[in-house]
Design an enzyme around this catalytic site. Structure first.
Site, PDB file in Angstrom:
ATOM      1  N   CYS A   1      55.818  25.292  58.855  1.00  0.00           N
ATOM      2  CA  CYS A   1      54.339  25.271  58.799  1.00  0.00           C
ATOM      3  C   CYS A   1      53.899  24.106  57.928  1.00  0.00           C
ATOM      4  CB  CYS A   1      53.795  26.596  58.283  1.00  0.00           C
ATOM      5  SG  CYS A   1      54.530  28.049  59.087  1.00  0.00           S
ATOM      6  N   ALA A   2      54.367  22.917  58.276  1.00  0.00           N
ATOM      7  CA  ALA A   2      54.337  21.768  57.377  1.00  0.00           C
ATOM      8  C   ALA A   2      53.012  21.029  57.299  1.00  0.00           C
ATOM      9  CB  ALA A   2      55.427  20.771  57.793  1.00  0.00           C
ATOM     10  N   ALA A   3      52.291  20.924  58.422  1.00  0.00           N
ATOM     11  CA  ALA A   3      51.109  20.064  58.461  1.00  0.00           C
ATOM     12  C   ALA A   3      49.999  20.642  57.579  1.00  0.00           C
ATOM     13  CB  ALA A   3      50.633  19.929  59.907  1.00  0.00           C
TER      14      ALA A   3
ATOM     15  N   LYS B   1      53.501  18.784  51.285  1.00  0.00           N
ATOM     16  CA  LYS B   1      54.811  19.233  50.813  1.00  0.00           C
ATOM     17  C   LYS B   1      55.939  18.473  51.512  1.00  0.00           C
ATOM     18  CE  LYS B   1      52.907  23.744  49.637  1.00  0.00           C
ATOM     19  NZ  LYS B   1      51.525  23.412  50.076  1.00  0.00           N
TER      20      LYS B   1
ATOM     21  N   ASP C   1      55.600  22.312  62.735  1.00  0.00           N
ATOM     22  CA  ASP C   1      54.273  22.917  62.775  1.00  0.00           C
ATOM     23  C   ASP C   1      53.867  23.075  64.235  1.00  0.00           C
ATOM     24  OD1 ASP C   1      52.000  23.301  60.413  1.00  0.00           O
ATOM     25  OD2 ASP C   1      51.111  23.055  62.400  1.00  0.00           O
TER      26      ASP C   1
ATOM     27  N   ASP D   1      55.703  27.495  53.397  1.00  0.00           N
ATOM     28  CA  ASP D   1      54.329  27.623  52.898  1.00  0.00           C
ATOM     29  C   ASP D   1      53.563  28.290  54.035  1.00  0.00           C
ATOM     30  OD1 ASP D   1      51.924  27.428  51.640  1.00  0.00           O
ATOM     31  OD2 ASP D   1      51.687  25.277  51.929  1.00  0.00           O
TER      32      ASP D   1
ATOM     33  N   CYS E   1      48.856  30.284  49.579  1.00  0.00           N
ATOM     34  CA  CYS E   1      47.697  29.970  48.729  1.00  0.00           C
ATOM     35  C   CYS E   1      46.696  31.116  48.805  1.00  0.00           C
ATOM     36  CB  CYS E   1      47.054  28.636  49.119  1.00  0.00           C
ATOM     37  SG  CYS E   1      46.556  28.512  50.854  1.00  0.00           S
TER      38      CYS E   1
END
Length: 412
Positions: free
Chosen positions: A233-235, A239, A254, A296, A349
């Site tokens: 889930c990088a975009a 990170k 992603d 993340d 978050c």
């Protein structure tokens, strides 16, 4: 008759507020359509400021409006929406009352216009004031419990601008160049409101925008030394950039084509490299195992309420439950993709326990406690060895977003 200067920005702020409160859209998604008639950077910033401050103080603004009307207006009534914007400009953005009236009342006509003018005039004559700390919506206050007052205090003002440096060794140099503060190596903090693309170092890719709390999960994986890391889930890629700068051979996965384009742009600007995979992490299968995985996970993002106060009004039990189910599924898959000895870092978050503390119970790996020495001064791990931040922490230094972070290792 010519419209008053600034009416386009106020109309856009009203559209943005309507999109959030009536349609449940995020500010970020609704912003482009809401500001379609607004051209200047400064005016777009004003739109975001008006809508943001309205959402941040919505409960207290509504209390003021109700105190000046004989019969409470419906929540979605246009006069209430306009009065919210007008009061936010006067009480939070220090706009003189005559300017607020000149640009606000043109959003209404007839009886609603007279009503709004009367209410606003009554409140200005009373010299109405907002409390020192925003009042949380009742459902949010109930969820956050005893943590609520401290978190609310951290929401009183929008956050500063945080940057993560490509090379932490250059922290002193860029702090001097940008007249910035730093809370840890590789981090810079500037006053909010800057045009990011015009700041020194942007064009050469020396840094990227990233909240201090958001930079901690990748930091906790340490130097890569050429080993393989998966950023799930990088975009849009903050990170991923961190991991690449720390020397990891990164695979960034992603599902969003648009957000992956942002990641590609950021990689190009910074000169960092990562392999990009567009796929659904719930269906994808890797060709090899990884030395490190950073998950993340998608979440309700309630921890970002300082910069995205719309989450205070959009997120409820249903969204939290849906996100928690997705997070559990992603965690279950990610555990199986580690090499023996590999490390998994999980982060959200979110301030909600369902998306943080409750998720770790099902992880069948060896906990690797986070140490205080790995964190900025003023932060400490929990007794369980995870990290919980919220907007009420580091208040004297400007605060940070709410995050939950935990770390495990696959023995071997």
């Amino acid at each position: 008759m010519a419209q008053p200067t600034g009416i386009h920005a106020r109309r856009a702020a009203l559209r943005l507020l309507d999109a959030v409160l009536r349609r449940g859209e995020t500010m970020d998604i609704a912003f482009a359509a809401a500001t379609k008639d607004v051209r200047k950077f400064e005016d777009k910033a004003l739109v975001r400021a008006i809508a943001g401050e309205t959402l941040r103080w919505l409960t207290d603004l509504d209390a003021l409006i109700d105190s000046a009307t004989k019969q409470n207006l419906p929540d979605d009534a246009k006069p209430r929406m306009v009065l919210r914007l007008m009061l936010a400009q006067w009480l939070r953005l220090d706009t003189p009352p005559h300017a607020v009236v000149a640009t606000g009342l043109d959003l209404l006509s007839g009886g609603p216009r007279r009503l709004a003018h009367g209410v606003f005039s009554t409140l200005t004559k009373r010299e109405a004031r907002l409390p020192a700390v925003p009042t949380l919506p009742a459902d949010v206050a109930a969820r956050w419990g005893e943590r609520g007052p401290a978190i609310a205090a951290g929401l009183s003002t929008p956050p500063a601008l945080d940057l993560t440096l490509r090379d932490p060794a250059e922290t002193a140099h860029w702090a001097n160049q940008l007249s910035a503060d730093s809370l840890m190596p590789g981090h810079l903090r500037l006053p909010r409101g800057a045009n990011v693309e015009k700041l020194p170092g942007f064009g050469e890719g020396a840094w990227w925008v990233q909240d201090l709390a958001a930079s901690l999960p990748a930091h906790l994986l340490g130097p890569g030394e050429g080993r393989h890391a998966l950023d799930l889930c990088a975009a849009p890629g903050g990170k991923t950039l961190q991991l690449a700068a720390q020397g990891w051979n990164v695979t960034a996965l992603d599902i969003s084509k648009r957000r992956l384009e942002l990641l590609r742009e950021n990689l190009k600007r910074t000169g960092l490299k990562a392999g990009i995979v567009r796929a659904d992490a719930l269906d994808w299968e890797p060709k090899h195992r990884f030395d490190a995985i950073l998950l993340d996970a998608p979440c309700t993002a309630t921890g970002t309420a300082r910069r995205h106060p719309d989450v205070l009004h959009r997120i409820g039990a249903r969204q939290i439950e849906e996100m928690a189910e997705l997070q559990a599924a992603l965690l279950e898959r990610a555990q199986g993709w580690l090499k023996p000895g590999g490390v998994l870092v999980y982060a959200t978050c979110s301030i909600e326990r369902e998306e943080g503390e409750d998720q770790v119970k099902a992880v069948a790996l060896e906990p690797t406690p986070i140490a205080a020495s790995e964190l900025p001064q003023g932060l400490a791990p929990t007794d369980e060895g995870s990290l919980r931040t919220d907007p009420g922490m580091l208040a004297d230094a400007g605060g940070l977003d709410g995050f939950f972070v935990a770390r495990w290792r696959l023995p071997g």
